[in-house]
Motif scaffolding. Structure first.
Motif, mmCIF file in Angstrom:
data_model
loop_
_atom_site.group_PDB
_atom_site.id
_atom_site.type_symbol
_atom_site.label_atom_id
_atom_site.label_comp_id
_atom_site.label_asym_id
_atom_site.label_seq_id
_atom_site.Cartn_x
_atom_site.Cartn_y
_atom_site.Cartn_z
ATOM 1 N N HIS A 3 37.718 47.395 51.492
ATOM 2 C CA HIS A 3 39.007 48.084 51.527
ATOM 3 C C HIS A 3 40.130 47.086 51.767
ATOM 4 N N ASP A 4 39.898 46.097 52.668
ATOM 5 C CA ASP A 4 40.909 45.064 52.934
ATOM 6 C C ASP A 4 41.190 44.253 51.679
ATOM 7 N N ASP A 5 40.153 43.916 50.928
ATOM 8 C CA ASP A 5 40.331 43.147 49.688
ATOM 9 C C ASP A 5 41.139 43.955 48.671
ATOM 10 N N GLN A 6 40.854 45.241 48.585
ATOM 11 C CA GLN A 6 41.602 46.089 47.649
ATOM 12 C C GLN A 6 43.068 46.168 48.048
ATOM 13 N N THR A 7 43.326 46.263 49.355
ATOM 14 C CA THR A 7 44.709 46.331 49.829
ATOM 15 C C THR A 7 45.448 45.045 49.514
ATOM 16 N N ARG A 8 44.797 43.903 49.746
ATOM 17 C CA ARG A 8 45.429 42.613 49.443
ATOM 18 C C ARG A 8 45.730 42.492 47.959
ATOM 19 N N SER A 9 44.813 42.985 47.129
ATOM 20 C CA SER A 9 45.034 42.936 45.688
ATOM 21 C C SER A 9 46.216 43.803 45.282
ATOM 22 N N LEU A 10 46.323 44.985 45.894
ATOM 23 C CA LEU A 10 47.449 45.863 45.598
ATOM 24 C C LEU A 10 48.765 45.221 46.006
ATOM 25 N N VAL A 11 48.794 44.596 47.194
ATOM 26 C CA VAL A 11 50.016 43.980 47.709
ATOM 27 C C VAL A 11 50.465 42.830 46.829
ATOM 28 N N THR A 12 49.526 42.008 46.389
ATOM 29 C CA THR A 12 49.895 40.781 45.679
ATOM 30 C C THR A 12 50.019 40.947 44.174
ATOM 31 N N VAL A 14 49.291 44.493 41.991
ATOM 32 C CA VAL A 14 49.599 45.764 41.352
ATOM 33 C C VAL A 14 50.956 46.323 41.780
ATOM 34 N N VAL A 15 51.201 46.388 43.085
ATOM 35 C CA VAL A 15 52.409 47.046 43.590
ATOM 36 C C VAL A 15 53.694 46.367 43.127
ATOM 37 N N PRO A 16 53.841 45.034 43.233
ATOM 38 C CA PRO A 16 55.091 44.418 42.761
ATOM 39 C C PRO A 16 55.346 44.630 41.270
ATOM 40 N N GLU A 17 54.296 44.778 40.501
ATOM 41 C CA GLU A 17 54.450 45.013 39.067
ATOM 42 C C GLU A 17 54.879 46.460 38.804
ATOM 43 N N ALA A 18 54.263 47.400 39.516
ATOM 44 C CA ALA A 18 54.558 48.816 39.303
ATOM 45 C C ALA A 18 55.860 49.245 39.969
ATOM 46 N N PHE A 19 56.176 48.618 41.110
ATOM 47 C CA PHE A 19 57.370 48.977 41.880
ATOM 48 C C PHE A 19 58.154 47.707 42.201
ATOM 49 N N PRO A 20 58.956 47.225 41.261
ATOM 50 C CA PRO A 20 59.678 45.948 41.467
ATOM 51 C C PRO A 20 60.583 45.957 42.684
ATOM 52 N N TRP A 21 61.025 47.138 43.122
ATOM 53 C CA TRP A 21 61.936 47.205 44.264
ATOM 54 C C TRP A 21 61.289 46.797 45.583
ATOM 55 N N VAL A 22 59.967 46.669 45.636
ATOM 56 C CA VAL A 22 59.347 46.253 46.902
ATOM 57 C C VAL A 22 59.748 44.836 47.286
ATOM 58 N N ARG A 23 60.314 44.069 46.341
ATOM 59 C CA ARG A 23 60.754 42.706 46.655
ATOM 60 C C ARG A 23 61.815 42.703 47.749
ATOM 61 N N PHE A 24 62.526 43.832 47.918
ATOM 62 C CA PHE A 24 63.572 43.904 48.932
ATOM 63 C C PHE A 24 63.028 44.289 50.307
ATOM 64 N N LEU A 25 61.800 44.752 50.370
ATOM 65 C CA LEU A 25 61.199 45.146 51.641
ATOM 66 C C LEU A 25 60.660 43.931 52.389
ATOM 67 N N PRO A 26 60.743 43.931 53.731
ATOM 68 C CA PRO A 26 60.037 42.910 54.505
ATOM 69 C C PRO A 26 58.545 42.975 54.207
ATOM 70 N N ARG A 27 57.875 41.844 54.364
ATOM 71 C CA ARG A 27 56.455 41.775 54.004
ATOM 72 C C ARG A 27 55.624 42.838 54.729
ATOM 73 N N GLU A 28 55.908 43.038 56.017
ATOM 74 C CA GLU A 28 55.114 44.020 56.756
ATOM 75 C C GLU A 28 55.360 45.434 56.241
ATOM 76 N N ASP A 29 56.550 45.681 55.704
ATOM 77 C CA ASP A 29 56.833 46.997 55.141
ATOM 78 C C ASP A 29 56.124 47.192 53.801
ATOM 79 N N VAL A 30 55.984 46.127 53.034
ATOM 80 C CA VAL A 30 55.236 46.226 51.781
ATOM 81 C C VAL A 30 53.795 46.638 52.076
#
Length: 213
Positions: A3-12, A14-30
């Protein structure tokens, strides 16, 4: 571990590609967004109802929009004071009061007091009044009678912000921070002070925060 590996993969990946606005969030908020999104997806699948997923995305996007606007972010992160009561049609308290300003009626029954906590909130409220008096009146009524959690909330127009912006400070006390959409572009941000049954307006604006694309 999987589950941790999947979360890291999503953070690095999938998520930035699908939701470009996450670049404005602090890392812990992402990371917090990813965890909440995964939970919402799992729950929505079980219910065959995508609405909770849409709400999670909307709330986090609105949070990113605040982070993308340095001036707005600075106001919301400031410790607030008492700048007077908010009248139905926008009268101010002790910030440059004028003869003939409307007076806020006292709260009765289960109603909430609505007060300004920053000078920016006073200015922005008056600008919203000039631009959309009817919508602002409806927003005032919502803040007066139903400003916090409850049946039918959160919604895409009325919800608590997320992550590090989920709470703000008023006179040294940490309080939940909510956002209320007044028009398609206009917003009010306030702190929900349940012990004092008071809503503290932190900022109001006619224009939308800088877009988080």
């Amino acid at each position: 571990m999987k589950h941790d590996d999947q979360t890291r993969s999503l953070v690095t990946e999938v998520v930035p590609e699908a939701f470009p606005w996450v670049r404005f969030l602090p890392r812990e908020d992402v990371q917090a967004f990813v965890v909440e999104l995964v939970d919402a997806l799992e729950g929505a699948e079980a219910l065959c109802n995508p609405a909770p997923v849409a709400q999670v995305i909307t709330s986090w996007r609105h949070t990113a929009e605040v982070h993308a606007d340095p001036e707005l972010l600075a106001v919301l992160q400031r410790d607030g004071d008492d700048f007077g009561a908010v009248a139905r049609s926008g009268g101010s308290g002790r910030v440059s009061p004028k003869r003939g300003d409307p007076v806020a009626p006292p709260a009765v029954g289960g109603e909430w007091e609505i007060r300004f906590s920053t000078a920016e909130a006073v200015k922005g409220w008056h600008e919203l009044e000039a631009a959309a008096r009817g919508n602002l009146r409806k927003a005032w009524e919502t803040m007066r009678t139903d400003p916090g959690p409850g049946p039918g909330k959160p919604t895409s127009r009325h919800h608590q912000l997320k992550g590090g912006l989920a709470h703000g400070t008023h006179q040294g006390r940490s309080l939940p921070r909510w956002q209320l959409e007044v028009t398609g572009a206009g917003r009010v941000w306030y702190l929900f002070d349940e012990p004092r049954r008071t809503v503290w307006g932190q900022h109001a604006g006619v224009g939308h925060p800088k877009q988080a694309d």
